[in-house]
Design a protein around this motif. Sequence first.
Motif, short mmCIF file in Angstrom:
data_model
loop_
_atom_site.label_atom_id
_atom_site.label_comp_id
_atom_site.label_asym_id
_atom_site.label_seq_id
_atom_site.Cartn_x
_atom_site.Cartn_y
_atom_site.Cartn_z
N THR A 9 -1.32 9.26 7.14
CA THR A 9 -0.55 8.38 8.01
C THR A 9 0.43 7.54 7.19
O THR A 9 1.59 7.38 7.57
CB THR A 9 -1.49 7.48 8.82
N HIS A 10 -0.05 7.02 6.06
CA HIS A 10 0.86 6.29 5.18
C HIS A 10 2.04 7.14 4.80
O HIS A 10 3.20 6.72 4.86
CB HIS A 10 0.12 5.88 3.89
N THR B 279 -9.07 9.46 -2.66
CA THR B 279 -10.20 9.16 -3.53
C THR B 279 -9.87 7.98 -4.46
O THR B 279 -10.68 7.08 -4.66
CB THR B 279 -10.55 10.40 -4.38
N LYS C 298 0.83 -1.20 0.00
CA LYS C 298 0.00 0.00 0.00
C LYS C 298 0.87 1.25 0.00
O LYS C 298 0.60 2.21 -0.72
CB LYS C 298 -0.90 -0.02 1.25
N LEU D 258 -7.61 5.61 -4.06
CA LEU D 258 -7.33 4.33 -3.41
C LEU D 258 -8.49 3.87 -2.52
O LEU D 258 -8.39 2.83 -1.88
CB LEU D 258 -6.05 4.42 -2.59
N PHE D 259 -9.53 4.64 -2.45
CA PHE D 259 -10.69 4.31 -1.61
C PHE D 259 -10.30 4.10 -0.16
O PHE D 259 -10.57 3.07 0.45
CB PHE D 259 -11.43 3.09 -2.16
N VAL D 260 -9.61 5.08 0.35
CA VAL D 260 -9.32 5.10 1.79
C VAL D 260 -9.52 6.53 2.26
O VAL D 260 -9.71 7.44 1.46
CB VAL D 260 -7.87 4.66 2.13
N SER D 261 -9.48 6.74 3.57
CA SER D 261 -9.70 8.08 4.09
C SER D 261 -8.43 8.92 3.91
O SER D 261 -7.33 8.38 3.77
CB SER D 261 -10.07 8.02 5.56
N THR D 262 -8.60 10.24 3.93
CA THR D 262 -7.43 11.13 3.76
C THR D 262 -6.46 10.95 4.91
O THR D 262 -5.25 11.01 4.73
CB THR D 262 -7.87 12.60 3.69
N ARG D 263 -7.01 10.70 6.09
CA ARG D 263 -6.12 10.54 7.23
C ARG D 263 -5.28 9.27 7.08
O ARG D 263 -4.14 9.21 7.51
CB ARG D 263 -6.91 10.49 8.54
N THR D 264 -5.86 8.29 6.46
CA THR D 264 -5.10 7.07 6.19
C THR D 264 -3.91 7.39 5.29
O THR D 264 -2.78 6.95 5.56
CB THR D 264 -6.02 6.03 5.52
#
Lengths: 552, 208
Positions: free
Chosen positions: B181-182, B170, B151, B172-178
């Motif tokens: 953090t990545h 948008t 990821k 990767l279909f995850v939240s912006t905070r994710t």
Amino acid sequence: MSVKNWTLLIINSLVLLVVLTISFSFYSEFSKVLDKRILLHLRSIKTLKKIQLQRLVNKEWNAFTYATNIAKQGGIKLPENEFLVNGIYDLTHLHPSKKTSIGLVKIKDSVRYLNIVSYKKIQQILLERTGMGASGESYLVGNDYRLRSQSRFFPKTKPYEIIVKTEGVINGLKNIRGEGFFPDYRGIEVYSVYNSLNIGNLNWVILSEIDVKEVQIPLKEMRDKLLILTLITLLVSITISLFLTKIITNPLKKIHNLIGFMAKGNYNEKIQLKNSPKEITEMNVALANLSEVISSAVNFSVEIGNMNLDSEYQPKGKNDLLGKSLLKMRNKLKAYRTLESEINKSNKRLLIQNLESERKRLARELHDGLGPLLTTLKINVQNKIESGENKDTIKNIIDTTIAEIRQMTNVLMPTSLDKFGIGATLNNYVQSIQDSISFPISFENLTQHENSNITKEQEIHLFRITQELINNTIKHAKASQIKISLTEFADFLSLFYFDDGIGFDSEKVTTGSGLTNIKDRVEICNGILIINSSKGKTTFEIEMPIKNNKND
Amino acid sequence: MIKIVVTDDHKLFRIGLAELLKKQKDFNVIATFSDGEKFLDFYTKSQDFDIVLLDINMPNIDGIEVLNKLRKIKSSVKPIIISMYDDGNYIAKCSKNGAYSYLLKNTDEEELIKAIRIVAKGKKYFSSLIAEKMVNFMATQSVSENLLSNKETEVLLLISKGLTTKEIATQLFVSTRTIETHRANILKKLEVKNTAQLIKKASEIKLI
């Protein structure tokens, strides 16, 4: 007594005192100087006249002594037995009309000669009045206290008829030289300088005098001026002090009113003080600050009253008891509310825990109780029933039942949740859903697998939440795809759910949609839930904190 | 002759299964046990059998643990899992632990027999359904051996393309905070302080 009256009294008394003191000392100083000057002036005039007279008489005497024939008798007849020695005599009393006469007597060859000094000349000297003002005069007085020179004031009266028995004359006849203020022969106060005039046998007094009245005209003028000045000063001082008290009392009155308002609980009144003294303006500022402090405390208490417990208040100092008590109250209320919500939360948690354990029990019953029975049944069918159409039908029914039980178990509580964790479970779950729907659903498992720190409780909640979301999408959203990801980080996890359905208004959806359930579960896990929904794009972002030790 | 041991905690099923197998002339069910512990006790005394049919869910020692033990001692006995579970993770785990085959308890007689015969020859057997579940599961389980997770590599690529955090989220279909953090984790792992340094370092070590 009011500030106004005090101020008026004190300021004006002070001003009056100062002005009067100054005026008085000025006046008396001036008066002293004036006296001195006048007396000095008179003295010099008197001395001059004395010298002039002496000179005149001496000159006459010398001329008479060396002259041979001249003799002016002036109508005086010397008595036979008197004036038998050479000398200068006062012969006025011998003059038939008592005209002042200084007689010079000379005995030559046993003949007595008499000469009278010209009265005119004497008068000339005395009447020479330069520097004597309107009332000044110099005059001579004989030892019989009668005038010997013409009075300025009584030009028609013979000098001899005027008796002068003043202090000056008495002293002068005693051969005392001096000066002073006393009434003259007219009875009018004069400045007087006197001296004896002894020429030959003359025992006279010469006086130079000037009316006190005349001398004191400038003094009076000055006194008047000083009076006027005092009055003007007083007026000005009254005006100024009135103005001053107005400057002080007007804002004080305004402030008084303001405090009155504040006492009634109205803290929004403000007053404008223009051109006020610094201290008053400062006081107003301090008052405004006070009002602000109180009203901020009031606002704070209103907030507390509205149970708006996150509002902040900064105590205005060590002694801000009101503020401190309010803060204490707020903190207590906050603690109560926290406790209440904790209790609420733990109630919800208990409720859900009971529900979940019931589901788990049910799932286990189904899977571990019914499952083996059905499989055993199938084995027995295969063992004991002869091949044929019936056998296949029964086997199919059993398989379908088993599949049904599996599905029910998956819905109730997937067995893999305990052993394989949330990632694997959701993976399985999503795959089983995929089998029953026609559009793509995908799950991306970004948990730490075997090393995951997600708790069992969180796993159950995450599973239920995802289940609920998928159910909602399938039931209501008319979506053509679902994408789910679960990412685990060191300190938090993020569940992201996306569908491209018709969306919904998160404010308006009814509680029946399971959203409340989701919210409750997120709350129980101390997580946050962010919902964004619009046509074609609905996302749920759920975050939950992760403790690094799973046993916590 | 194929010697078989059956281990399952359900007595009726165990008996039924044994009977089913005994119908085959070349099958010999030499013993049945109700849990893994009893089976392992037996195994220490006698290894003279070819196949053990193992249930997963059993008291004391469960099927997977038995698989593990057999694998560790490099046993010649070929274990076949026969379970109620049809989840990919169970299948994958058993396969990983040395199961020669994975059968569902309601598997038809024919397939059961077919599987035993194949395994007896030393080959593995997974039905297409089971294989698919296993593969599907394993596909999502890929764990990167590299410095960055898969990821993170994906995020890094998108960062290098100049996408914003929001755009990446948008996509990767995850939240912006994710994504944030990545991104922070990537910076940490590559020991850089900002995006510019990150891209430089990433291309240096050929991550992008």
